[in-house]
Design a protein around this motif. Structure first.
Motif: not given
Ligand SMILES: Cc1cc2nc3c(=O)[nH]c(=O)nc-3n(C[C@H](O)[C@H](O)[C@H](O)COP(=O)(O)OP(=O)(O)OC[C@H]3O[C@@H](n4cnc5c(N)ncnc54)[C@H](O)[C@@H]3O)c2cc1C
Lengths: 477, 86
Positions: A215-222
């Motif tokens: 989820t953190q990875l997706l958040l950073r990408r967003m």
């Protein structure tokens, strides 16, 4: 005429910051679309989130990331997903499983990320079936499960034509249903193929830090993209007119408009948001129960492997026939899933600080919801014991005293918890029994993704977000 | 822009969207799909990158024009040159 200010007009509005919603947001943000992502809850992840209790962080929905293949594997869903989100395989930080097992009375089938193990196990346990099993595997491999228009087919019917031994059929269906069927008793053959590939032909893995890592990875990408995200703010209602959603009312009172609305909260849940709704998706839905689950988590001050519990996932069933259906009782402890998050091949032989035993069983939502608060707590405690006792029959034996000595924490969540935190009706983990593969609704600019579009699980829901964003967002111009 | 330059633009985009693919020895007259692990989602990315990086629009009806490097060059080079002329 009053012109709407530009800031209230979006190219895309996405309802729900679960795996599907975040993946869709990244996809659309990537191509410069103006995206608004709305999440009712305080944290991202939806069914795949985490929470804190007694100073300990627990993952909600992560036993295993399915569809695991090593970096660079061609034509695999995981490779496609990473490419579409422009995330590298290394960043995902997945460590492969040890070995898993399907455990039925008197019969065990082990499998791992190397398909040859399952094949040799079938040959050992079901020698008469091995040729038929191989031909089934070929059929699965060449089947186009991503065809969004194909007819509905019964997996049980096709399996009974391909294989002769009903025990083997049940032993194959058990893990595939537990990890990806929203239907009782049978599976759609498309879903069977997706899950057979995801579990047997591909495999299981987990990031060392658990679901937070993803989820953190997706958040950073967003954050790198033009995606506006509002937390603690759900969609209150959708105003429809002439087959189109004209306005979206948010829980904070704001009204916004969007060219396209992508909803990941479920089909009936979405329909319920539409004001002046022409009856949509409601017909057959109430008759078929949604499948819900309970999960227990036991925390130990030592590693499961020290007790000889060295497998990653064990799918167990103590009946002659495997029943995947909503139980009459609060819980059906006869079958379930055991997961040891410790038992993955983490880099540098790292080990999780504590030992975890997670057990999932089928549960009855209506019965859990009807319990008064004090009884609810009692029942939780009672079923916790019951589930651990049931699951331990399928693990190397251990004295009760030994468990008591090393147990430092427990938690359990029920269908009630699932609905409370994700809004899914009936505590459903895999959504409505009938899927809408093309994501279409009666409204031109309202599209479904995630759970009720039909790709399930962590990998599946991200792929769903991506493919619906592509199909309805990017392709149609 | 020459056709060779145009092919390079397409190769650069493929390198961007599929960094794990080897694009060094692509045959210009063979379908890209037959040489690389690209599916329709990836072709969509090529179209989107053409729009994002170069302002070139490829309508859905013309997607098949992007099948090989040669057909890409045939179809896209005039578009690039028209754009420059404006
Ligand atoms: C106990 C458990 C174990 C699991 N184990 C695994 C596993 O090991 N491997 C695996 O692959 N999968 C597993 N899953 C399944 C996986 O978690 C789900 O399939 C996946 O996360 C679904 O993602 P989604 O985005 O489709 O839906 P969701 O995660 O439900 O996302 C929907 C989001 O919408 C939000 N929302 C709802 N209503 C509104 C509203 N009106 N306005 C705004 N926002 C709203 C919700 O809060 C939620 O965040 C597990 C699930 C559970 C519960």
């Amino acid at each position: 005429m009053v012109r709407r200010p530009r800031e209230d007009q979006y190219d895309f509005l996405i309802i729900g910051a679960g795996m599907a919603g975040m993946a869709a947001a990244i996809r659309l943000g990537h191509f410069g679309k103006k995206v608004l992502l709305l999440e009712r809850h305080a944290i991202i992840g939806g069914l795949n989130s985490f929470y804190k209790q007694d100073g300990r962080k627990y993952d909600v929905g992560l036993h295993a990331v399915t569809n695991y293949v090593p970096a660079g594997t061609k034509r695999a869903p995981l490779t496609k997903l990473l490419r579409q989100l422009r995330i590298s395989h290394a960043d995902l930080g997945l460590s492969p499983q040890n070995v898993s097992r399907v455990a039925f009375p008197g019969h065990d089938l082990r499998f791992s990320n190397d398909f040859a193990l399952l094949e040799s196990e079938v040959a050992r346990v079901f020698p008469k079936e091995i040729d038929r099993f191989r031909s089934l595997t070929e059929k699965v491999k060449s089947f186009d499960e991503l065809d969004l228009q194909g007819p509905k087919l019964s997996a049980r019917k096709i399996l009974s034509e391909e294989l002769h031994d009903p025990l083997l059929i049940d032993m194959l269906l058990c893990p595939l249903m537990y990890y990806g069927s929203a239907k009782e008793g049978d599976m759609d053959f498309y879903q069977f193929v997706i899950m057979f590939k995801a579990l047997f032909l591909e495999g299981f893995a987990r990031p060392f830090e658990g679901v937070r890592h993803i989820t953190q990875l997706l958040l950073r990408r967003m954050r790198e993209l033009p995606v506006e995200r509002i937390m603690n703010c759900g969609v209150q209602s959708l105003r429809a007119e002439e087959g189109e959603i004209k306005e979206v009312l948010l829980e904070n009172g704001r009204v916004v408009r969007a060219d396209c609305i992508l909803s990941t909260i479920g089909s009936v849940e979405t329909a319920a948001l539409v004001e002046n709704d022409v009856p949509f998706l409601r017909q057959n839905d109430e008759e078929t129960p949604r499948l819900s689950f309970v999960e227990t988590i036991s925390v130990f001050d030592q590693q499961p492997v020290d007790w000889g519990w060295d497998e990653t996932i064990v799918f167990f069933n103590d009946q002659e026939e495997f029943a995947y259906e909503q139980p009459d009782n609060l819980v059906d402890p006869r079958s379930g899933v055991i997961c040891f998050p410790n038992n993955y091949q983490y880099p540098d032989e790292k080990t999780l600080a504590e030992g975890f035993l997670r057990i999932t069983c089928l549960a009855n939502y209506d019965r859990w919801i009807a319990l008064p608060e004090d009884i609810y707590k009692e029942e939780k405690a009672r079923w916790f014991e019951e589930m651990v006792r049931s699951a331990r029959r399928f693990l190397p034996p251990l004295a009760d005293a030994e468990i008591e000595k090393h147990q430092v924490g427990t938690d359990m969540f029920t269908p009630r918890t699932i609905t409370k935190y994700t809004g899914h009706l009936g505590g459903a983990v895999y959504g409505a029994p009938e899927k809408i593969r093309d994501g279409k609704t009666p409204y031109r600019n309202l599209v479904l993704a995630g759970t009720d579009q039909g790709f399930l699980g962590i990998t599946g829901s991200m792929l769903s977000g991506i493919s619906m964003a592509n199909l309805h967002g990017l392709q149609s111009g | 822009m020459t056709k060779e330059e145009c092919k390079q633009v397409v190769i650069d985009i493929i390198n961007d969207i599929a960094p794990d693919e080897d694009t060094t020895d692509l045959k210009p007259d063979v379908r890209l799909r037959d040489q690389l692990d690209l599916d329709s989602m990836d072709f969509l990315d090529i179209v989107m990158e053409l729009r994002k990086q170069h302002g070139i629009e490829v309508p859905e009806a013309d997607y098949q024009q992007l099948a090989s490097l040669d057909s890409c060059a045939e179809y896209l080079t005039p578009k690039f040159n028209e754009k420059k002329a404006v």
